[in-house]
Design a protein around this motif. Structure first.
Motif: not given
Ligand code: MN
Length: 320
Positions: A175-190
Motif C-alpha cells: 500500500e505504501e509503495a503504491e501510494f508513494a509512486k502515485k504521489q510521486n514522493l522522493k524516496i531513497f531506499h537504503h
C-alpha cells in the motif's frame, strides 16, 4: 556526577535557563501505538541520562554549543485519552516554544509525535520541507484502528502539504509503495544508497582514514548525499530522525530493528553536508526504546543530538 542537574548535558542554571537558552529540548514520553517492542516512552529519559556523560566540547566540530544555552523542559507524559489528543497537546506546547523564538528539539517517544510538532512549525514557517531518516515509510493511511499510529505519521504530514523526502527505507508495505509512486514522493531506499555508496565512497574513505582527519572526510560529499541534499525543494528543512534508520548493530534499541541501515559516519556526514546547503529549523530524534543492559544506543542518540546542535551553531556562523 550525582550533583549534575538532570537535564540535557547536565548543565548548570547559567546554561539551561529557559529565558536565556536558544535551544529547547522537549522530551515526549509517548509510545501508545508502537507495534513490536514497546518502551519508547522511556527513550527521552535515557537520552538525557546518557547526555550527562558527553564531553561539552565537540572535538570534531571544535564547538561548545552548550554555551548558547540549552534548556530541557519537563517531560510530557502520555495522554491516554487518544493519540489525536496527545498530538494536539504536543502542537500546543511546541507552538508556545516557537512563539518565544526558540529552536525546538523534540525527543521521543514514538514517531507519531512529529505530526504535532510539524503542525506547530506550520504556524511559524512558510516554505519548509521535511527530511525523514527512517527504515520505514510510515505512509499507511490507518494502522491498528487509528490514523494516528506511528506508521501513519508521514502520510498525515503529507496531507498537511509539507513536502517530504524519506531516506534509509528498508521495509514497506505494498500500500505504501503504491501510494508513494502515485504521489510521486522522493524516496531513497537504503539498498540504492548502499549501491551508490559502494561505487563512490571506497576511494574517499580509504584515502583519508589514515590521516584520521574527519573534516577531510566530511568535506567530500558522497554522491548519494549530494542527491539527497539537492532533492530537498526548500532552503528550510525540518529534520526527523527515527533511530531505526541506523544499522541495528549500533542501534538495537528501537521498536522495529530492520537489518541493514546507516552507519554513524554516514548519518553525521550527511548532516554535516545538510547544514552547508540548507537551514535546519528544528529536529526530532525518535523511537529510542532503551535496554538497561546496553547503554551504547542511548549514548549514540545523545551524541547525535549534541552533534546536530554543534552543526547548527556552526552553520549559523556563530563562533562558539
Ligand atoms: Mn521507523
Amino acid at each position: 556526577m550525582e550533583n549534575l542537574p538532570f537535564n540535557f548535558l547536565g548543565l548548570e542554571d547559567k546554561y539551561s535557563d529557559y529565558k536565556k537558552a536558544k535551544f529547547i529540548i522537549l522530551p515526549v514520553a509517548y509510545d501508545t501505538t508502537t507495534s513490536y517492542q514497546p518502551g519508547t516512552r522511556f527513550g527521552p529519559e535515557a537520552i538525557l541520562s546518557a547526555s550527562r556523560f558527553l564531553e561539552l566540547y565537540d572535538g570534531e566540530l571544535k564547538t561548545e554549543a552548550y554555551k548558547i544555552g540549552i534548556c530541557t523542559r519537563s517531560e510530557m507524559r502520555p495522554n491516554l485519552e487518544s493519540p489525536e489528543q496527545m498530538i494536539k497537546e504536543i502542537e500546543k506546547i511546541a507552538a508556545k516554544i516557537l512563539s518565544d523564538k526558540k529552536f525546538l528539539i523534540t525527543l521521543g517517544g514514538e514517531h507519531t509525535i512529529t505530526l504535532g510538532v510539524i503542525r506547530a512549525f506550520k504556524k511559524f514557517h512558510r516554505d519548509f520541507s521535511l527530511l525523514s531518516l527512517d527504515a520505514h515509510l510510515d505512509l499507511r493511511d490507518k494502522y491498528e484502528g487509528t490514523k494516528f499510529n506511528h506508521s501513519c505519521v508521514m502520510r498525515r504530514i503529507h496531507e498537511e502539504k509539507i513536502p517530504i523526502l524519506l531516506a534509509g527505507t528498508r521495509s514497506l508495505s505494498r500500500e505504501e509503495a503504491e501510494f508513494a509512486k502515485k504521489q510521486n514522493l522522493k524516496i531513497f531506499h537504503h539498498t540504492e544508497i548502499s549501491k551508490i555508496a559502494l561505487l563512490t565512497n571506497e576511494a574517499i574513505f580509504s584515502s583519508n582514514l589514515e590521516s584520521s582527519n574527519l573534516h577531510l572526510i566530511h568535506s567530500q560529499q558522497s554522491k548519494w548525499q549530494q542527491e539527497v541534499i539537492s532533492s530537498l525543494p526548500t532552503k528550510k528543512i525540518y529534520l526527523s530522525i527515527d533511530l531505526d534508520c541506523f544499522d541495528p548493530g549500533i542501534m538495537p534499541s528501537v521498536g522495529t530493528p530492520e537489518p541493514g541501515g546507516f552507519s554513524w559516519y554516514e548519518v553525521t556526514t550527511l548532516l554535516f553536508n545538510l547544514v552547508l546547503a540548507h537551514q535546519i529549523i528544528g529536529f526530532d530524534i525518535v523511537e529510542l526504546s532503551p535496554n538497561r543492559a546496553n547503554k551504547a544506543p542511548d549514548f549514540l542518540a545523545a551524541k547525535l543530538c549534541y552533534r546536530l546542535l554543534g552543526l547548527i551553531v556552526k552553520g549559523s556562523g556563530l563562533n562558539i
